[in-house]
Scaffold this active site. Structure first.
Site, mmCIF file in Angstrom:
data_model
loop_
_atom_site.group_PDB
_atom_site.id
_atom_site.type_symbol
_atom_site.label_atom_id
_atom_site.label_comp_id
_atom_site.label_asym_id
_atom_site.label_seq_id
_atom_site.Cartn_x
_atom_site.Cartn_y
_atom_site.Cartn_z
ATOM 1 C CD GLU A 15 -2.864 1.054 2.447
ATOM 2 O OE1 GLU A 15 -3.708 1.967 2.594
ATOM 3 O OE2 GLU A 15 -2.816 0.058 3.195
ATOM 4 C CG ASN A 28 -7.703 2.100 5.688
ATOM 5 O OD1 ASN A 28 -8.465 1.188 5.409
ATOM 6 N ND2 ASN A 28 -7.284 2.324 6.927
ATOM 7 C CG ASN A 85 -9.380 -1.456 1.850
ATOM 8 O OD1 ASN A 85 -8.899 -2.573 2.024
ATOM 9 N ND2 ASN A 85 -9.316 -0.512 2.791
ATOM 10 C CD GLU A 86 -10.010 -2.690 6.213
ATOM 11 O OE1 GLU A 86 -9.999 -1.578 6.793
ATOM 12 O OE2 GLU A 86 -9.194 -3.593 6.482
ATOM 13 C CE1 TYR A 104 -3.021 -6.493 9.058
ATOM 14 C CE2 TYR A 104 -5.246 -5.584 9.111
ATOM 15 C CZ TYR A 104 -4.048 -5.790 8.447
ATOM 16 O OH TYR A 104 -3.871 -5.301 7.174
ATOM 17 C CD GLU A 133 -5.904 -4.875 4.588
ATOM 18 O OE1 GLU A 133 -5.690 -4.609 5.800
ATOM 19 O OE2 GLU A 133 -6.405 -4.069 3.788
ATOM 20 C CD GLN A 190 0.709 -2.516 3.558
ATOM 21 O OE1 GLN A 190 1.596 -1.968 2.935
ATOM 22 N NE2 GLN A 190 -0.402 -1.874 3.906
#
Length: 503
Positions: free
Chosen positions: A30, A75, A175-176, A247, A295, A352
């Site tokens: 990212e 994001n 994304n999200e 996460y 992710e 990442q």
């Protein structure tokens, strides 16, 4: 020291889960922190090539054999104008990047990233902006990337020096989008509608693409798993995957509980599969929805440091977790979770790849090195290709704060039918003793053990730094094969890779 714990496995050639999609070993870059600038790209660095890409970083990435890399966010993509990152460098604008409160110079964009991926042997997994933009931007971007020529945006790409189309196959629809922190956050109904219409138009431009719809940002979201159900009500026949993000951290310094978190990963995956299959049944569809866990990682070490970073700088050191040995053990168990559900998890992206919660770290102007989590990721990617097997496992167990009946042995087995190799991945979760493993592999007659790799360290908090790699694997494991039975003593708190090849 407690008495040795024990576990038994049966690994049979006929007990197959599925062929593994190699993209479960994917990653993510990212425009965040030093992932791009100072990470993969640093003109003027002694190791920079003619395009500004760091050759030392590329070498470490190639060592991981990363098949696909998600880009450019995250994001960040929800406020990103892709046009800012193409064309002559001198004409590219410096912009406020609102997701992470930095300055984005746009020196690296779509073409440069596609070029970098080709150099490291990876595919691009491209995300489109469904936050501040939508259908129009998505159709233009895919025309720019994939159409051969003779149209405005494909000819624009050619004018930028890229005659051949990038042929990007896999695309994320935002994304999200369930996250209130997201630029252009949407309700599940709003997202489902825009994702469907965007998918439709993107497929009109290129019918050969694959599409990933946004699932929940994590399993603790208040709308989980209704978000997935509603989103798929709209998009089920239009997309190929639903995304998962998660996460993990050890904020309470409870290592026994921390190493059991892959059980939470298993639960999360199985819940999403259940939702997908419910919508399949409701729609009377013949299509099975697969999962893109695009992710996942450990992320908690850098949270306090990130609060101290001044806004509006270029490539500040954001999300630079320094991983310890227990993080590597957890990452190993999470990779095993993907192998256990390889029938449905087809893509996964370690988030990442460089500097930002990453297996690879760099110094600006200096060296690149491997974090502790590099090794289980590398071993799984390099040796975990082929057919995932479903081992029968009986293991001693323990209870922790949040989990009961946690098996000391977390394991998976892979049969590579192309190379005639069988690989057993095994984590001993015990913090006090070795694990006595007996593994029946009699269905693989004529095989022999060629290597038993072990990642171990008596200090769970041991870390790697530039020039001081204190956590690294060795090949001195003691696995022996006798009459089709592997016997091994897995060291206390260890990651193990036992490789067998046909004699």
């Amino acid at each position: 020291m407690t008495s040795t714990v024990k576990a038994k496995m049966i690994v049979d050639k006929e007990f197959q889960i599925s062929r593994i999609d190699e993209r479960i070993y994917g990653s993510f870059i990212e425009h965040l922190g030093r992932a791009v600038y100072g990470g993969i790209y640093e003109p003027g660095h002694p190791e920079a090539d003619e395009f500004g890409f760091r050759k030392d970083v590329m070498e470490l990435v190639r060592g991981l054999n990363v098949p696909i890399v998600r880009y450019p966010g995250g994001n960040m993509v929800s406020g990103y104008n892709w046009e800012d990152g193409v064309g002559p460098l001198a004409d590219r604008p410096r912009k406020l990047e609102l997701a992470w409160r930095t300055i984005e110079p746009n020196h690296v964009g779509t073409n440069e990233f596609a070029q970098w991926c080709a150099k490291v042997g990876s595919q691009v997994m491209m995300a489109v902006n469904l936050g501040t933009r939508g259908i129009d931007e998505a159709r233009n971007l895919i025309e720019y990337c994939n159409h051969p020529g003779g149209s405005y945006y494909s000819d624009l790409r050619i004018s930028h020096g890229y005659k051949q189309p990038h042929k990007i196959k896999t695309w994320c629809l935002g994304n999200e989008m369930d996250g209130p922190w997201q630029i252009g956050h949407k309700t599940m109904e709003e997202y489902g509608r825009i994702a469907l219409e965007t998918a439709k138009v993107m497929r009109w431009v290129d019918p050969d693409i694959e599409l990933v719809a946004c699932g929940s940002s994590n399993s603790s979201m208040p709308t989980f798993p209704q978000w997935e159900a509603t989103t798929l009500e709209h998009t089920y026949e239009a997309v190929d995957y639903i995304s998962l993000h998660q996460y993990f951290g050890n904020r309470d310094n409870d290592s026994a509980n921390y190493l059991a978190l892959s059980m939470e990963m298993d639960r999360f995956i199985n819940t999403i599969i259940s939702v997908c299959d419910y919508i399949k049944a409701k729609k009377r569809s013949k299509k099975t929805m697969n999962l893109s866990f695009d992710e996942w990682n450990v992320w908690y070490h850098s949270n306090d440091a990130d609060k101290q970073i001044d806004p509006w700088t270029i490539a500040p050191p954001q999300l630079e977790d320094v991983y310890n040995f227990e993080d590597a053990l957890l990452v190993g168990t999470l990779l095993i979770s993907f192998l256990k559900r390889s029938d449905r998890v087809k893509i996964a992206c370690l988030a990442q790849l460089v500097n930002v919660i990453a297996p690879i770290m760099t110094d600006n102007g200096g060296a690149a090195w491997k974090q502790t989590i590099y090794y289980p990721y590398m071993h799984a990617s390099v040796y975990g290709r082929g057919i995932a097997l479903n081992p029968v496992v009986v293991s001693d167990k323990y209870d922790s704060k949040d989990f009961t009946d946690v098996p000391y042995l977390e394991s998976a087995a892979v049969y590579n039918d192309e190379t005639d190799e069988v690989v057993v991945f095994a984590v001993n979760r015990s913090l006090e003793s070795g694990l006595e493993l007996s593994c029946d592999v009699r269905s693989f007659a004529g095989y022999r053990i060629v290597e038993h790799i072990v990642l171990e360290n008596p200090n769970l908090k041991a870390v790697n730094t530039v020039g001081a790699e204190t956590v690294k694997p060795h090949s001195n494991g003691n696995a022996k094969l006798d009459n089709g039975i592997i016997n091994a003593m897995l060291p206390m708190q260890s990651w193990n890779v036992i490789r067998l090849q046909k004699a």
